[in-house]
Enzyme design. Sequence first.
Site, PDB file in Angstrom:
ATOM      1  N   ASP A 196      48.822  45.200  11.997  1.00  0.00           N
ATOM      2  CA  ASP A 196      48.908  43.967  11.319  1.00  0.00           C
ATOM      3  C   ASP A 196      50.146  44.323  10.071  1.00  0.00           C
ATOM      4  O   ASP A 196      50.287  45.217   9.135  1.00  0.00           O
ATOM      5  CB  ASP A 196      47.752  43.577  10.277  1.00  0.00           C
ATOM      6  N   HIS A 197      51.229  43.826  10.315  1.00  0.00           N
ATOM      7  CA  HIS A 197      52.571  44.238   9.570  1.00  0.00           C
ATOM      8  C   HIS A 197      52.736  44.280   8.119  1.00  0.00           C
ATOM      9  O   HIS A 197      53.142  44.808   7.505  1.00  0.00           O
ATOM     10  CB  HIS A 197      53.791  43.616  10.256  1.00  0.00           C
ATOM     11  N   HIS A 259      45.903  38.940   7.423  1.00  0.00           N
ATOM     12  CA  HIS A 259      46.745  39.440   6.396  1.00  0.00           C
ATOM     13  C   HIS A 259      45.888  39.255   5.316  1.00  0.00           C
ATOM     14  O   HIS A 259      45.758  39.814   4.340  1.00  0.00           O
ATOM     15  CB  HIS A 259      48.097  38.584   6.106  1.00  0.00           C
TER      16      HIS A 259
END
Lengths: 508, 353
Positions: A196-197, A259
């Site tokens: 999950d960047h 996010h």
Amino acid sequence: MSVTAENPLVEGLERLPVHPTVLVIFGATGDLARRKLLPALYNLAHQGALPERFELVGVSRREQPNDDYRAIVREAVERFSRTRPDPAVLDGLLEDVRYISGTFADDSVYTEVGRTLDELDEKAGYPLSRVFYLSTAPEFFPVIVGELGTAGLNVTEGRETRVVIEKPFGYDLASARKLNADVLSVFDESQVFRIDHYLGKETVQNMMAFRFANVLFEPVWNRNYVDHVQITAAEDIGVEGRAGYYEGAGALRDLVQNHMLQLLALLTMEPPTAFEANRLRDEKLKVLEAIVPPAPENVSTMAVRSQYGPGVQGGVPVPGYREEPGVAPDSRTETYAALRLQISNWRWAGVPFYLRTGKRLARKVTEIAVQLKPVPHLAFQSQGSVGVQPNLVVLTVQPDEGVSISLEAKIPGPRMRIRPVNMEFHYGTTFVSQSPEAYERLILDAMRGDATLFTRNDEIEALWGIVDPILTAWKQDTTSEIPQYPSGSQGPPDGSAVLEPGHSWRRL
Amino acid sequence: MSEDVWSERNTTPDAIDEALREMLRERHAANNALVPARVLNLVVVVDRSWKGEIANRLDRVGRYHASRTVLCAVEPGRTTIDARVVMTYQEPAADGLGVILEQVEIDIGEVHLRNLDSVIDPIRAAEIPTMIWCPHGHAEAIDALLPLTDVILLDSDEEPEAADGLARAAELLASVYVVDLAWLRTTPWRERLAATFDPPERSQLLWQIGQVAARHQASSSASAALLAGWLASRLHWQVTPLSGVSSCELRGIAHAADRDVEVLLDCSDQVVPGLTGVTVAVPGGWSLSLDRAAGGLCARRRSEDGTESVWKIMGASRGEGGILGEGVRQALLRDPTYGPALSSARMFCPAAA
């Protein structure tokens, strides 16, 4: 044993060593690879951060020779790299890049991958660590993982072997569980890096520094002092050519499930005893499991969805979602989602957490606003202090990354009049340096085997478990109208329906 | 980029401070999205005749610049202070923030050096670290500024003899944190050596190293000594002085617990300062050489059985501008390995009696 005790040369170095590695990117010609992964690899090479031996293998469906793929990598780096490419470094990166074409379900592709990897081991003179990066459409994740297992490319004897899986990890709770089962039937959890960047962003990591390296905030970080929390991820753009993906995903899957819930977990978790992968993820899991998913009958009061309609953005008329290319004219996909969550634990019981995300809103901003409770008695009201507000802590993830705290201060003059003022910390003014791209950090961590900033299997399922009842309720409701909000606006008026009395959304 | 400029002849530190405050106030009032960077004060004391050259070097540090730079140019015979303040900023995009950088140029005389703290103290931004850099010596200025200094930036390579440069660094390190550009020149080499011995199958080789050879540009013998000193301090070698016909060819022995380690520091032809190559070897025949090459380092490894492998390790050259920028950035960090490495390097290269 610590890294330093094993290797005393590491002490004091900013960059920890990465063992010699071959990185295999599946979906090597895709948008993510070209915009993010390949430029990140170049930047790591530019900084001298790649391992002493680094090999890159691209796998994709497109038929093309190695040289054509090298040209794609060069073009991607030249176009999207955050640093201006040094020709000698770029040539070095491209020198022995390999490309393998074929469909992901084709056994022969994996035979060829295995042969290429053996050849690169032979060239190095020892077994290189292997990282398989799945940057494909999600339906191929179980296919590729299964084929890697069948081809025996999941083994770890004599080397480290890891798999990085891009988001979305699953489509709902059931599919995430199935994908976890598929992946874990081939790889051990310690080999799996679900990306999950957002977790690679400096400002997101700073949330932990902010909370756990300062004594100032933790004493008030609980139900006794926090009135409510708003987490906002607003975009000012539409689907921008991603309609194919977005139609099947929607705002809840695209941003909330991953996010935004990660931000919520980092904001509310208990302090981990060490900044170490499983200790951190244990704490995140505990708080995620304390979030009670909405019961079906409560979804309508706890969650709101909406779609952007036509409007004006930056002075220019823009179409509504249903008029976008690739979007069905009767689409029921939400481009806006707002929800209210509760965390059932001692620290947070009774505090409402509001999450909202949307496309084509008035402004691009990702922030967490922690609204503290008002002081129990204000002695200055008779002096004309009408503007007094409870303290507010705002952690901004983008743009203008930083932290702002509103305080009350005396207005200069003969009377004791008070008004809110801001105390601000901005990354841009305090560190005057460019933050690395999240993908640079995460690729390096995956190569080093550090899973701290990646999502564990039980965490993924906890995240899906929170949004699954909402997805189910929205899917079952095929008749009610999806409210529209004008593009460029603050969002739908209905967005306030999730708020408790006395609360209102912060202006974007 | 836009600039606001103020200048005054025969001025005072208080007037400069007042000008800085007023310029910030005016700029912020005109656009409240413009805010001053608050990272680091960098005070640079230079000879007047080299002011332009140093200013150019500071321009090339890239993104790692100090937020308030005070450049003091020392002019023989001068008794008054002239000052010029430049505020540089880029108007921010909508909803964004713009960062203001401040540069103060002060022309002073040698007469001001002894009490330079009284000139600088009112001018530096409060509550942020202050770094001092005196590339042309000016020991008097350093002594005066030490009480208000958090970090000293220096370059041990700048002394003609490595021993003198290292001794000066050690002297200053006793009272303030030192960022040594000679040490920063060794960073990529240290990172690569650390990485080489990191895989478990190679970690034992660390404790068998029998030879270290560092090759360096003629003026960078302090860098080479620091690299050797770093290995010695990290691996607990007992260090004895190196000897040689010149500082371009030093030889000696360090003692590990169970063996001797040969240490060689040699000059090589290279235009830019820094190291040109490093070799570490193990008595059984294993060795690794790293040599500077276009776009990175050329690695050459020999195995115990005599097979040789050559490949390239990628990394762009930072250049001297990049190293200076790195020095500015390091002001905010702390490297616990420099002090021990410096001690060992000084033992390798003791000052002449």
